[in-house]
Scaffold this active site. Structure first.
Site, PDB file in Angstrom:
ATOM      1  N   CYS A   1     -10.628  -5.583  -3.953  1.00 47.08           N
ATOM      2  CA  CYS A   1     -11.276  -6.671  -3.219  1.00 47.08           C
ATOM      3  C   CYS A   1     -12.752  -6.370  -3.022  1.00 47.08           C
ATOM      4  O   CYS A   1     -13.139  -5.217  -2.864  1.00 47.08           O
ATOM      5  CB  CYS A   1     -10.608  -6.830  -1.860  1.00 47.08           C
ATOM      6  SG  CYS A   1      -9.019  -7.646  -1.975  1.00 47.08           S
TER       7      CYS A   1
ATOM      8  N   ASP B   1      -7.141  -4.258   7.839  1.00 46.77           N
ATOM      9  CA  ASP B   1      -6.485  -5.386   7.167  1.00 46.77           C
ATOM     10  C   ASP B   1      -5.918  -6.420   8.139  1.00 46.77           C
ATOM     11  O   ASP B   1      -5.540  -7.506   7.742  1.00 46.77           O
ATOM     12  CB  ASP B   1      -5.339  -4.869   6.281  1.00 46.77           C
ATOM     13  CG  ASP B   1      -5.839  -3.858   5.283  1.00 46.77           C
ATOM     14  OD1 ASP B   1      -6.601  -4.236   4.399  1.00 46.77           O
ATOM     15  OD2 ASP B   1      -5.491  -2.667   5.412  1.00 46.77           O
TER      16      ASP B   1
ATOM     17  N   ASN C   1       0.800  -1.223   0.000  1.00 42.58           N
ATOM     18  CA  ASN C   1       0.000   0.000   0.000  1.00 42.58           C
ATOM     19  C   ASN C   1       0.839   1.283   0.000  1.00 42.58           C
ATOM     20  O   ASN C   1       0.281   2.373   0.015  1.00 42.58           O
ATOM     21  CB  ASN C   1      -1.012  -0.028   1.159  1.00 42.58           C
ATOM     22  CG  ASN C   1      -2.065  -1.106   0.918  1.00 42.58           C
ATOM     23  OD1 ASN C   1      -2.167  -1.642  -0.184  1.00 42.58           O
ATOM     24  ND2 ASN C   1      -2.841  -1.432   1.944  1.00 42.58           N
TER      25      ASN C   1
ATOM     26  N   ARG D   1      -7.547  -1.100  -7.701  1.00 41.83           N
ATOM     27  CA  ARG D   1      -8.143   0.230  -7.520  1.00 41.83           C
ATOM     28  C   ARG D   1      -7.109   1.341  -7.724  1.00 41.83           C
ATOM     29  O   ARG D   1      -7.430   2.516  -7.669  1.00 41.83           O
ATOM     30  CB  ARG D   1      -8.701   0.348  -6.099  1.00 41.83           C
ATOM     31  CG  ARG D   1     -10.049  -0.298  -5.932  1.00 41.83           C
ATOM     32  CD  ARG D   1     -10.502  -0.237  -4.498  1.00 41.83           C
ATOM     33  NE  ARG D   1     -10.673   1.115  -3.984  1.00 41.83           N
ATOM     34  CZ  ARG D   1     -11.717   1.882  -4.239  1.00 41.83           C
ATOM     35  NH1 ARG D   1     -12.689   1.443  -5.004  1.00 41.83           N
ATOM     36  NH2 ARG D   1     -11.816   3.090  -3.704  1.00 41.83           N
TER      37      ARG D   1
HETATM   38  N1  EPU Z   1     -14.631   5.736   0.857  1.00 41.17           N
HETATM   39  C1  EPU Z   1     -15.697   6.447   0.354  1.00 41.17           C
HETATM   40  N2  EPU Z   1     -15.474   7.244  -0.742  1.00 41.17           N
HETATM   41  C2  EPU Z   1     -14.251   7.366  -1.320  1.00 41.17           C
HETATM   42  C3  EPU Z   1     -13.168   6.654  -0.782  1.00 41.17           C
HETATM   43  C4  EPU Z   1     -13.387   5.834   0.317  1.00 41.17           C
HETATM   44  O1  EPU Z   1     -16.808   6.354   0.861  1.00 41.17           O
HETATM   45  O2  EPU Z   1     -14.118   8.110  -2.304  1.00 41.17           O
HETATM   46  C5  EPU Z   1     -14.869   4.832   2.010  1.00 41.17           C
HETATM   47  C6  EPU Z   1     -14.613   3.373   1.624  1.00 41.17           C
HETATM   48  O3  EPU Z   1     -15.740   2.803   1.018  1.00 41.17           O
HETATM   49  C7  EPU Z   1     -14.292   2.748   2.959  1.00 41.17           C
HETATM   50  C8  EPU Z   1     -13.559   3.875   3.684  1.00 41.17           C
HETATM   51  O4  EPU Z   1     -13.896   5.087   3.014  1.00 41.17           O
HETATM   52  O5  EPU Z   1     -15.459   2.419   3.647  1.00 41.17           O
HETATM   53  C9  EPU Z   1     -12.063   3.741   3.732  1.00 41.17           C
HETATM   54  O6  EPU Z   1     -11.527   3.628   2.420  1.00 41.17           O
HETATM   55  P1  EPU Z   1     -10.050   4.135   2.053  1.00 41.17           P
HETATM   56  O7  EPU Z   1     -10.172   5.110   0.945  1.00 41.17           O
HETATM   57  O8  EPU Z   1      -9.360   4.547   3.303  1.00 41.17           O
HETATM   58  O9  EPU Z   1      -9.381   2.803   1.534  1.00 41.17           O
HETATM   59  P2  EPU Z   1      -8.622   2.556   0.181  1.00 41.17           P
HETATM   60  O10 EPU Z   1      -7.663   3.659  -0.098  1.00 41.17           O
HETATM   61  O11 EPU Z   1      -9.553   2.157  -0.885  1.00 41.17           O
HETATM   62  C10 EPU Z   1      -6.552   1.408   1.301  1.00 41.17           C
HETATM   63  C11 EPU Z   1      -5.878   0.083   1.153  1.00 41.17           C
HETATM   64  C12 EPU Z   1      -6.723  -1.003   1.783  1.00 41.17           C
HETATM   65  C13 EPU Z   1      -6.943  -0.664   3.246  1.00 41.17           C
HETATM   66  C14 EPU Z   1      -7.565   0.734   3.386  1.00 41.17           C
HETATM   67  C15 EPU Z   1      -7.699   1.170   4.828  1.00 41.17           C
HETATM   68  C16 EPU Z   1      -4.658   0.313  -0.883  1.00 41.17           C
HETATM   69  C17 EPU Z   1      -4.491  -0.077  -2.309  1.00 41.17           C
HETATM   70  N3  EPU Z   1      -5.684  -0.215  -0.246  1.00 41.17           N
HETATM   71  O12 EPU Z   1      -7.779   1.284   0.569  1.00 41.17           O
HETATM   72  O13 EPU Z   1      -5.976  -2.192   1.689  1.00 41.17           O
HETATM   73  O14 EPU Z   1      -7.799  -1.618   3.823  1.00 41.17           O
HETATM   74  O15 EPU Z   1      -6.756   1.694   2.682  1.00 41.17           O
HETATM   75  O16 EPU Z   1      -6.454   1.193   5.446  1.00 41.17           O
HETATM   76  O17 EPU Z   1      -3.860   1.055  -0.325  1.00 41.17           O
HETATM   77  C18 EPU Z   1      -5.641  -4.479   1.425  1.00 41.17           C
HETATM   78  O18 EPU Z   1      -4.430  -4.221   1.404  1.00 41.17           O
HETATM   79  O19 EPU Z   1      -6.096  -5.648   1.491  1.00 41.17           O
HETATM   80  C19 EPU Z   1      -6.586  -3.387   1.374  1.00 41.17           C
HETATM   81  C20 EPU Z   1      -7.873  -3.559   1.096  1.00 41.17           C
END
Ligand code: EPU
Length: 456
Positions: free
Chosen positions: A138, A328, A41, A114
């Protein structure tokens, strides 16, 4: 262009698609040493940041995982030259000939990732436009991108929705903005950073995510010439600069993988030395290990995990943004909690659909009840989110082998660990997904004494 995982770093990974089904004979402790490399990440985001430079960047400790292969392909279709760097596991990325790519090409390489959404700001700066296909990732909830698009519009981007994705343009360039995120989203914070560093003027980001991987991305951007300061209370200030250069950076370790191996040691009653794991970024996880009567020992270059003397105990855990307990971490931890005495409660407050993997554990004999709308009782560290779920785990339970199908990255790893904890034989299908985030999974498992065959 077609690439295999072996092409990424030359460190000998397993090609995507290979070893989709494992036959696992569990019930024996996993013991030995594993080494964790750079965090998925951070690495994938730092690769996107390379697009912003006017010279080549070198990223070190790049893990041999399929998410890295996806981002590498996306960089390549945009004209970035990506080759192995000057040491094993390093990548050299030269963005001097960046060009537009066709939507179909981007779509073909984006796969289930993503990350493409983070190409928006850098491509708008470099080319004045960006095409982003519908996003995968995922299946752990809706995972919308509204925060990303709202922020990009504030910078001056025009967003056009197409049947197969979105097209962005910046007819008047990108300018600094005042942005207040509704939730400290990791991805949206990265979006703002990657866009603001070269926007005209200052950006103030409120309610930013402050995960260690984000701090490491800030370090990467500062090496490139960016001016970013971190203020109290989740405020980040970015002064836009006209030009950025390439960077040379060693990625922060993968604390999700480190926690996964820790949970494997606790679940199987083994002892695993996780080389590369650091205490600072895992304080919250280590506290939970101690509360459940797990044991750990911090060394200069890693952490050893094992059970403490006597039985493991149930714990209550609430997932949260940093510095809380990472979402995670909860899936592998739940496998270990099936082996702890008494009741455990895991509140999931980040995603709305991250307990699906527990069905397989129940099939194997675990006593887990998922409350889709959370539990009302008890004080909370963070305000309840609307999408909260809770899992109640009663232990300890004896797990027996079953035929199970991996649903997503972290849930999938947890299935493998559950199969290794269970007595008897399990068939675990769809293993390929796990390679999105776990480097050399099968060799590492073998090295720890796991007994399995690849059957399909
Ligand atoms: N959210 C919204 N709108 C947005 C963006 C996010 O509603 O525009 C919501 C999401 O639906 C979720 C929450 O905000 O309920 C948190 O999402 P976030 O944007 O923080 O997560 P992400 O950037 O999509 C990254 C990691 C994830 C990890 C999360 C939280 C990457 C590629 N993915 O996801 O990692 O769980 O931050 O720390 O960096 C994994 O490694 O298995 C994984 C899923």
């Amino acid at each position: 262009m077609s690439i295999t995982l072996n092409d990424i770093t030359g460190t000998g990974g397993i090609a995507p698609g290979a070893g989709e089904i494992l036959s696992i004979r569990g019930g024996r402790p996993l013991s030995g040493r594993v080494s964790v490399k750079g965090a998925k990440n951070l690495v994938t985001k730092a690769m996107v940041a390379a697009l912003l430079g006017n010279s080549a960047s070198t990223l070190r400790d790049v893990p041999d995982i399929s998410d890295v292969a996806v981002v590498r392909s996306l960089l390549e279709v945009h004209g970035v030259r990506v080759v192995e760097g000057d040491e094993p596991g390093s990548l050299l990325m030269d963005p001097r000939d960046v060009e537009s790519a066709h939507m179909e090409e981007i779509d073909a390489y984006a796969g289930s990732s993503r990350i493409p959404i983070l190409f928006c700001g850098p491509l708008l700066h470099r080319l004045g436009e960006a095409f982003i296909p519908d996003l995968g990732g995922c299946r752990i909830g809706d995972r919308p991108i509204d925060f990303h698009l709202d922020a990009l519009r504030k910078f001056g981007a025009v967003v056009e929705k197409l049947p197969s994705g979105i097209r962005l343009s910046a007819p008047h360039g990108l300018h600094g903005a005042n942005i207040h995120l509704p939730y400290p989203s990791v991805g949206a914070t990265e979006q703002v950073l990657l866009t603001a560093v070269r926007a005209d003027g200052q950006t103030e980001l409120k309610n930013a995510a402050i995960e260690p991987e984000i701090m490491d991305l800030i370090a990467v951007l500062q090496k490139m010439g960016a001016i970013i300061s971190y203020e109290p209370n989740r405020v980040i200030l970015i002064e836009g600069v006209k030009e950025l250069k390439g960077y040379d950076h060693r990625a922060i370790f993968d604390r999700n993988e480190a926690a996964s191996w820790a949970a494997a040691a606790l679940a199987t009653d083994g002892e695993i030395y996780v080389e590369g794991a650091r205490q600072q970024e895992m304080l919250t996880f280590l506290n939970v290990v101690r509360r459940m009567n797990g044991d750990f020992e911090v060394h200069e270059d890693g952490i050893t995990f094992r059970r403490g003397t006597g039985a493991m105990r149930g714990v209550t855990v609430e997932t949260d943004v940093h510095p809380g307990f990472m979402t995670d971490w909860q899936q592998p931890l739940i496998v270990a909690l099936t082996q702890a005495e008494g009741q455990s409660i895991v509140h999931e407050t980040v995603y709305e659909n991250r307990f699906g993997f527990t069905d397989a554990l129940v099939k194997m004999g675990a006593d887990i009840i998922v409350h889709p709308h959370g539990l009302q009782d008890g004080p909370r560290r963070v305000p309840r989110r609307q999408l909260e779920q809770a899992a109640v785990i009663n232990g300890s339970t004896h797990l027996t082998g079953a035929d199970i199908v991996v649903p997503d990255l972290r849930g999938g790893y947890s299935h493998v660990i559950a199969a290794l904890t269970a007595t008897g034989e399990s068939t675990v299908r769809n293993i390929g997904i796990i390679r999105r985030g776990y480097e050399k999974l099968l060799p590492k498992l073998s090295g720890l004494g796991a007994d399995f065959d690849v059957i399909g």
